[in-house]
Design an enzyme around this catalytic site. Sequence first.
Site, short mmCIF file in Angstrom:
data_model
loop_
_atom_site.label_atom_id
_atom_site.label_comp_id
_atom_site.label_asym_id
_atom_site.label_seq_id
_atom_site.Cartn_x
_atom_site.Cartn_y
_atom_site.Cartn_z
N GLU A 56 0.72 -1.24 -0.03
CA GLU A 56 -0.19 0.25 0.04
C GLU A 56 0.72 1.22 0.16
O GLU A 56 0.69 2.30 -0.67
CB GLU A 56 -1.01 0.03 1.05
CG GLU A 56 -1.86 -1.16 1.36
CD GLU A 56 -1.35 -2.25 2.15
OE1 GLU A 56 -0.13 -2.50 2.04
OE2 GLU A 56 -2.03 -2.89 2.96
N TRP A 173 21.27 -40.13 -11.11
CA TRP A 173 20.06 -39.46 -11.08
C TRP A 173 18.92 -39.97 -11.49
O TRP A 173 19.13 -40.31 -12.56
CB TRP A 173 20.34 -37.83 -11.72
CG TRP A 173 21.50 -37.07 -11.13
CD1 TRP A 173 22.94 -36.88 -11.70
CD2 TRP A 173 21.59 -36.44 -9.93
NE1 TRP A 173 23.61 -36.19 -10.72
CE2 TRP A 173 22.85 -35.64 -9.78
CE3 TRP A 173 20.70 -36.07 -8.79
CZ2 TRP A 173 23.11 -34.95 -8.82
CZ3 TRP A 173 21.00 -35.24 -7.99
CH2 TRP A 173 22.42 -34.78 -7.81
N THR A 199 19.13 -39.06 4.69
CA THR A 199 19.47 -38.56 3.63
C THR A 199 20.99 -38.08 3.40
O THR A 199 21.75 -38.07 2.66
CB THR A 199 18.29 -37.62 3.09
OG1 THR A 199 17.23 -38.34 3.08
CG2 THR A 199 18.65 -36.84 1.99
N ASP A 203 23.55 -39.50 0.92
CA ASP A 203 23.62 -38.65 -0.57
C ASP A 203 24.66 -37.52 0.12
O ASP A 203 25.12 -36.82 -1.09
CB ASP A 203 22.47 -38.13 -0.89
CG ASP A 203 21.48 -39.19 -1.37
OD1 ASP A 203 21.95 -40.66 -1.29
OD2 ASP A 203 20.26 -39.10 -1.59
N GLU A 282 12.33 -32.51 1.98
CA GLU A 282 12.91 -33.33 0.75
C GLU A 282 13.43 -34.71 1.14
O GLU A 282 14.40 -35.45 0.50
CB GLU A 282 14.47 -32.69 0.48
CG GLU A 282 13.91 -31.32 -0.42
CD GLU A 282 14.56 -30.61 -1.42
OE1 GLU A 282 15.34 -31.57 -2.08
OE2 GLU A 282 15.02 -29.52 -1.27
N PRO A 285 12.42 -41.19 2.72
CA PRO A 285 11.12 -41.93 2.96
C PRO A 285 10.76 -42.19 4.29
O PRO A 285 9.83 -42.06 4.76
CB PRO A 285 11.32 -43.49 2.33
CG PRO A 285 12.79 -43.10 1.86
CD PRO A 285 13.50 -42.02 1.93
N ALA A 288 9.76 -38.51 5.69
CA ALA A 288 8.59 -37.94 4.79
C ALA A 288 7.16 -38.86 5.40
O ALA A 288 6.29 -38.52 5.66
CB ALA A 288 8.72 -38.05 3.46
N1 LIG Z 1 14.64 -39.44 -4.58
C1 LIG Z 1 14.13 -38.70 -3.49
O1 LIG Z 1 13.17 -37.82 -3.64
C2 LIG Z 1 14.93 -38.69 -2.23
C3 LIG Z 1 14.92 -37.84 -1.32
C4 LIG Z 1 15.62 -37.94 -0.05
C5 LIG Z 1 16.35 -39.29 0.14
N2 LIG Z 1 16.37 -40.09 -0.97
C6 LIG Z 1 16.82 -41.48 -0.38
O2 LIG Z 1 16.36 -41.73 0.80
C7 LIG Z 1 17.39 -42.72 1.56
C8 LIG Z 1 17.47 -42.14 2.85
O3 LIG Z 1 16.41 -42.44 3.25
P1 LIG Z 1 16.02 -42.75 5.00
O4 LIG Z 1 14.49 -42.73 5.03
O5 LIG Z 1 16.84 -43.26 5.54
O6 LIG Z 1 16.36 -41.02 5.19
P2 LIG Z 1 15.73 -39.77 6.15
O7 LIG Z 1 13.95 -39.85 5.99
O8 LIG Z 1 16.18 -38.58 5.33
O9 LIG Z 1 16.19 -39.93 7.29
C9 LIG Z 1 15.49 -40.86 8.38
C10 LIG Z 1 16.25 -40.59 9.72
O10 LIG Z 1 15.57 -39.38 10.36
C11 LIG Z 1 15.72 -39.42 11.71
N3 LIG Z 1 14.73 -38.90 12.31
C12 LIG Z 1 14.48 -37.74 13.31
N4 LIG Z 1 13.29 -37.48 13.81
C13 LIG Z 1 12.70 -38.52 12.93
C14 LIG Z 1 11.17 -38.53 13.16
N5 LIG Z 1 10.56 -37.97 14.27
N6 LIG Z 1 10.71 -39.59 12.35
C15 LIG Z 1 11.38 -40.18 11.56
N7 LIG Z 1 12.66 -39.92 11.34
C16 LIG Z 1 13.13 -39.09 12.10
C17 LIG Z 1 16.01 -40.81 12.03
O11 LIG Z 1 17.48 -40.94 12.34
P3 LIG Z 1 17.63 -40.90 13.86
O12 LIG Z 1 16.91 -41.94 14.77
O13 LIG Z 1 19.07 -41.03 13.90
O14 LIG Z 1 17.24 -39.47 14.15
C18 LIG Z 1 15.59 -41.72 10.57
O15 LIG Z 1 16.50 -42.93 10.70
C19 LIG Z 1 18.79 -42.35 0.30
O16 LIG Z 1 18.91 -43.60 -0.23
C20 LIG Z 1 18.28 -41.41 -0.12
O17 LIG Z 1 19.09 -41.26 -1.63
C21 LIG Z 1 15.63 -39.96 -1.95
#
Ligand SMILES: NC(=O)c1ccc[n+]([C@@H]2O[C@H](COP(=O)([O-])OP(=O)(O)OC[C@H]3O[C@@H](n4cnc5c(N)ncnc54)[C@H](OP(=O)(O)O)[C@@H]3O)[C@@H](O)[C@H]2O)c1
Length: 353
Positions: A56, A173, A199, A203, A282, A285, A288
Site C-alpha cells: 500500500e 540421478w 539422507t 547422499d 525433501e 522416505p 516423509a
Molecule cells: N529421490 C528422492 O526424492 C529422495 C529424497 C531424499 C532421500 N532419498 C533417498 O532416501 C534414502 C535415505 O532414506 P531414509 O529414509 O533413511 O532418510 P531420511 O528420511 O532422510 O532420514 C531418516 C532418519 O531421520 C531421523 N529422524 C529424526 N526424527 C525423526 C522422526 N520423528 N521420524 C522419522 N525419522 C526421524 C531418523 O534417524 P535418527 O533416529 O538417527 O534421528 C531416521 O532414521 C537415501 O537412499 C536417499 O538417496 C531420496
Amino acid sequence: MGSVSTDEAMRRAIVLAARGLGTTSPNPLVGCVLLDSRGEIVGEGFHAYAGGPHAEIVALAQAGERARGGTAVVTLEPCNHTGRTGPCTQALIRAGVRRVVVGVTDPNPVAAGGVETLRAAGIDVELGVRSVEAEAGNLAWLTAVRRGRPYLIWKYAATLDGRIAAADGTSMWITSEAARIDVHALRGTVDAVIVGVGTVLADDPRLTVRNLRDGSLAIRQPLRVVVDSEGRTPADARVRDAAAPTWVATVDEVGAGPDGKVDLPALLAVLYQRGVRAALLEGGPILAGAFLAAGLVDKVVGYLAPKLLGAGPAALADAGPRTISEVIDLEFTDITPVGPDLRVTAFPRKTEG
Ligand SMILES: NC(=O)c1ccc[n+]([C@@H]2O[C@H](COP(=O)([O-])OP(=O)(O)OC[C@H]3O[C@@H](n4cnc5c(N)ncnc54)[C@H](OP(=O)(O)O)[C@@H]3O)[C@@H](O)[C@H]2O)c1
C-alpha cells in the site's frame, strides 16, 4: 490509460503480489493497485521483502495527491499495527482514500483489525473481491499463520514405479537435469529445506539454491534443516558448509516424540518462531512417512521419471495406513511435463487442524 473495474484491479494486484514470492517471510505476499476517483490506475505496489515498505505504501507513494478520493485495491487486509513499518491503515486514511477493496482478511491477530479502523475513519470497505485467487496466491502464508506452523511441501523424485533408489542404494540421478533445475526454483520459494539424517548420510546433499549449469549460489538461501535425533550429521557434511545457514535439529534441542525421535510438531513450532512460513521437505522416505503420518504435509510435489526399477526403496516408508480404508487421500491439481519427466502436484484432502 482508461478506467478499470475493482475486479480487474484485484487481478492485477494478485499478479503484483506474486513478485514477492520467496523474499517476504515472515510477512505475506501483498499486492496493491490504487485507482483515482475516475477509476484510473495511479499507483501500484507489492511487498518485496520483510522490513521493506508494504504494498500500500509503495502504491500511495506513486499516486501522491491522486490517491485522494480514490480506491485502494489490496490482496490482503491492510495491516493495523506498527511493526518494522507503520500501519498501512493510517497511511490510507492520511492519503484521503475513499474506498478500500480487500481480497482476503488477515488471520494474523497482531496485524488484524485493519477493516474496523478504516471503517471507523469513514472509509467504505469491500471484502472478498476475487478472494479465491487472492487466497490461492498467499496459500502458504495464510495456512502457516492459521496453524501456527510452516506450510509444508513434501517433494520427492522417483521412477514411474515410485522407487527413489536402486536396490544397491544408488540414486543419482533418477530425474533429469530439467527436473533438478525445477527443484532449485521450488527451493527458492521457501524459507527452509528439511531432510532426515538418513539422507545426509546416504547422499551428502548440499541443499542450496544454485544455478546447476555454473554452480553459482542464489543470493537468498533457505535454512537447511537436518532432523537428526542423536546428532549423527558428520562434521564435514556438505550441509554444514558456509553456503547457507544450517540447523541440525536434535532431540536435545527440540524434544522427543513418542518414538524417541525428534518431535515433529515441536520442530515445526520452532521453525515458525524463527520466521519460517513455507518449508520444503525433501525426504527421505522415513522422515516423509513420519510427517505424513502426523498429518503435517500440506502439499505433495512428485517428480516422476519415465524409468522403472522394481527393487529398491519406495518414496515413502511407513506413513500410517495399515489397510486400504486408511489410505492418505490426495487430490491432483497439476501435472506438468518437465523435460522428459512429469511434475505432479497434489494436496492431501485432510491435514491436522
Ligand atoms: N529421490 C528422492 O526424492 C529422495 C529424497 C531424499 C532421500 N532419498 C533417498 O532416501 C534414502 C535415505 O532414506 P531414509 O529414509 O533413511 O532418510 P531420511 O528420511 O532422510 O532420514 C531418516 C532418519 O531421520 C531421523 N529422524 C529424526 N526424527 C525423526 C522422526 N520423528 N521420524 C522419522 N525419522 C526421524 C531418523 O534417524 P535418527 O533416529 O538417527 O534421528 C531416521 O532414521 C537415501 O537412499 C536417499 O538417496 C531420496
